[in-house]
Scaffold this active site. Structure first.
Site, PDB file in Angstrom:
ATOM      1  N   THR A   1       3.236   2.069  -4.049  1.00 29.40           N
ATOM      2  CA  THR A   1       3.751   2.229  -5.415  1.00 29.40           C
ATOM      3  C   THR A   1       2.611   2.703  -6.312  1.00 29.40           C
ATOM      4  O   THR A   1       1.525   2.119  -6.274  1.00 29.40           O
ATOM      5  CB  THR A   1       4.280   0.862  -5.891  1.00 29.40           C
ATOM      6  OG1 THR A   1       5.230   0.413  -4.930  1.00 29.40           O
ATOM      7  CG2 THR A   1       4.911   0.954  -7.266  1.00 29.40           C
TER       8      THR A   1
ATOM      9  N   ASP B   1       8.642  -7.670   2.133  1.00 32.26           N
ATOM     10  CA  ASP B   1       8.674  -6.206   2.164  1.00 32.26           C
ATOM     11  C   ASP B   1       7.610  -5.618   3.096  1.00 32.26           C
ATOM     12  O   ASP B   1       6.687  -4.937   2.651  1.00 32.26           O
ATOM     13  CB  ASP B   1       8.507  -5.641   0.753  1.00 32.26           C
ATOM     14  CG  ASP B   1       9.517  -4.504   0.549  1.00 32.26           C
ATOM     15  OD1 ASP B   1       9.691  -4.049  -0.592  1.00 32.26           O
ATOM     16  OD2 ASP B   1      10.123  -4.099   1.562  1.00 32.26           O
TER      17      ASP B   1
ATOM     18  N   LYS C   1       2.414  -5.802  -4.517  1.00 30.16           N
ATOM     19  CA  LYS C   1       2.643  -5.669  -5.970  1.00 30.16           C
ATOM     20  C   LYS C   1       3.484  -6.871  -6.393  1.00 30.16           C
ATOM     21  O   LYS C   1       4.114  -7.522  -5.539  1.00 30.16           O
ATOM     22  CB  LYS C   1       3.381  -4.360  -6.270  1.00 30.16           C
ATOM     23  CG  LYS C   1       4.660  -4.161  -5.488  1.00 30.16           C
ATOM     24  CD  LYS C   1       5.303  -2.838  -5.791  1.00 30.16           C
ATOM     25  CE  LYS C   1       6.537  -2.627  -4.925  1.00 30.16           C
ATOM     26  NZ  LYS C   1       7.243  -1.380  -5.237  1.00 30.16           N
TER      27      LYS C   1
ATOM     28  N   ASN D   1       6.810  -7.610  -4.845  1.00 26.57           N
ATOM     29  CA  ASN D   1       6.867  -8.027  -3.431  1.00 26.57           C
ATOM     30  C   ASN D   1       6.295  -9.414  -3.206  1.00 26.57           C
ATOM     31  O   ASN D   1       6.184  -9.861  -2.073  1.00 26.57           O
ATOM     32  CB  ASN D   1       6.117  -7.010  -2.557  1.00 26.57           C
ATOM     33  CG  ASN D   1       6.904  -5.716  -2.421  1.00 26.57           C
ATOM     34  OD1 ASN D   1       8.104  -5.697  -2.603  1.00 26.57           O
ATOM     35  ND2 ASN D   1       6.198  -4.626  -2.129  1.00 26.57           N
TER      36      ASN D   1
ATOM     37  N   ASP E   1       1.698  -2.231   0.426  1.00 31.78           N
ATOM     38  CA  ASP E   1       2.501  -2.062  -0.792  1.00 31.78           C
ATOM     39  C   ASP E   1       2.562  -3.376  -1.572  1.00 31.78           C
ATOM     40  O   ASP E   1       3.613  -3.785  -2.062  1.00 31.78           O
ATOM     41  CB  ASP E   1       3.919  -1.579  -0.440  1.00 31.78           C
ATOM     42  CG  ASP E   1       4.639  -1.006  -1.666  1.00 31.78           C
ATOM     43  OD1 ASP E   1       5.884  -0.852  -1.604  1.00 31.78           O
ATOM     44  OD2 ASP E   1       3.975  -0.738  -2.682  1.00 31.78           O
TER      45      ASP E   1
END
Ligand SMILES: Nc1ncnc2c1ncn2[C@@H]1O[C@H](COP(=O)(O)OP(=O)(O)OP(=O)(O)O)[C@@H](O)[C@H]1O
Ligand SMILES: O=C(O)C[C@H](Cc1nc2cc(Cl)cc(Cl)c2[nH]1)c1ccc(Cl)cc1
Length: 324
Positions: A215, A176, A160, A163, A158
């Site tokens: 996401t 995260d 991004k 994070n 994840d």
């Protein structure tokens, strides 16, 4: 025992004593060992609070999770994955360090590195776009950290700009890990003499992980088509991040998640006018539908876009470029 009630947990720290002997120090930390300050932010299942250690005065970010809420929302698995993953990723400057965990009646506590610079997304929004020098620096630190994670069999899944946190020196701290995947590393057969048949690096590691979607804007096509993430999935997200730093928006963004997914699997994206040519070449070699054909980390490090970057510890000693 009383320290269990006090919300303390024992954590072990390796130290060298007076006559150079490596000793294990058992440290009990609990809620009472910290003085809590302002709330730094809220998550769906967590509150992150500024805190200082009463003895050492060291500053931390403490992530507090309400037990009842975690259980009700069926997030127990994610919390334990976050703890176990962070405990495996302890010696790299680009990972938010987990120092202690403990619990009391109502909550769980993660004592983490304090990232005073906030989220990379917040900085990008204030700047609109990054210039090439800043993009090179931040993406190099992110790549160095992905390399470290992957070498320890962890896929983030994840990645991004939200994070990617920044510390007080504006250096990268990736966070995260509740949705990360720890690939099974080969274990010697317990009945054998403990020697792995091959060099364990050559043994077929479990490569694919399933049943989690990140996401929308950063999800890789393989996750959408055959439900499996692999290490290359993190490099797809990495390509999206480089594009977003330079363009000011992610490559795949539509009115809703489903339309975003359609653009991803169709590789339907364009570069804005003026997008730097060398960076464009790198992004085009990362945003490749077939995971096996995506550039691998060693080749990314050698790409012309990273000319001038010294990989390794020096990357983390230099001053972050001024964001202009
Ligand atoms: N180590 C840290 N230092 C400083 N701020 C942090 C730190 N960790 C998280 N934060 C901030 O606190 C807020 C909540 O973070 P947290 O990880 O608890 O939830 P989240 O992952 O952002 O939300 P969700 O759980 O819904 O994905 C975020 O805005 C994040 O930027
Ligand atoms: O691994 C450990 O040390 C033990 C526990 C495991 C654990 N105990 C829990 C209790 C509840 Cl109610 C919820 C979760 Cl997710 C729980 N996870 C623990 C304690 C603190 C933190 Cl932050 C994470 C996990």
């Amino acid at each position: 025992e009383d320290w269990q009630e006090r919300g303390a947990a024992v954590s072990v720290r390796q130290e060298v004593d007076a006559n150079g002997q490596t000793v294990a120090r058992y440290i009990k930390k609990g809620v009472r060992d910290f003085s809590f300050g302002n709330t730094l932010g809220e998550g769906s299942y967590s509150t992150v609070v500024f805190a200082t250690d009463r003895q050492t005065l060291k500053e931390y970010a403490i992530k507090i999770l309400d037990k009842r809420h975690i259980i009700k929302e069926r997030k127990v698995k994610y919390v334990n994955i976050e703890k176990d993953t962070l405990n495996r990723l302890t010696d790299h400057p680009g990972i938010v360090r987990l120092y202690y965990t403990f619990q009391d009646e109502q909550s769980l506590y993660f004592v983490l590195d304090l990232c005073k610079g906030g989220e990379l997304l917040g900085v990008l929004k204030r700047m609109t776009t990054f210039d090439e020098e800043c993009t090179r620096f931040y993406s190099a630190q992110i790549l160095d950290t992905i390399d470290y994670m992957h070498k320890r069999g962890v896929i983030h899944r994840d990645l991004k700009p939200e994070n990617v946190l920044l510390d007080s020196g504006m250096h990268v701290k990736i966070t995260d890990f509740g949705t990360a995947k720890m690939l099974k590393t080969p274990r010697a057969d317990p009945n054998s003499n403990g020697i792995l048949p091959l060099d364990s690096a050559e043994l077929p590691q479990e490569e694919r992980a399933s049943s989690f979607v990140g996401t929308a804007e950063y999800v890789s096509p393989e996750l959408l088509t055959d439900k499996n993430a692999c290490k290359a999935s993190d490099l797809w997200a990495f390509g999206c991040i480089i594009y977003q730093l330079l363009a000011g928006r992610p490559p795949f963004k539509a009115g809703n998640e489903y339309q975003t997914f359609q653009k991803i699997v169709a590789l339907d994206y364009e570069f804005p006018i003026g997008f730097p040519t060398v960076a464009r070449d790198l992004v085009e070699r990362l945003l490749v539908l077939e995971p096996a054909r995506r550039l691998q980390i060693e080749h990314i490090k050698n790409h012309e876009f990273f000319d001038g970057i010294t990989w390794g510890p020096d990357l983390w000693k230099q001053k972050a470029p001024r964001l202009k």
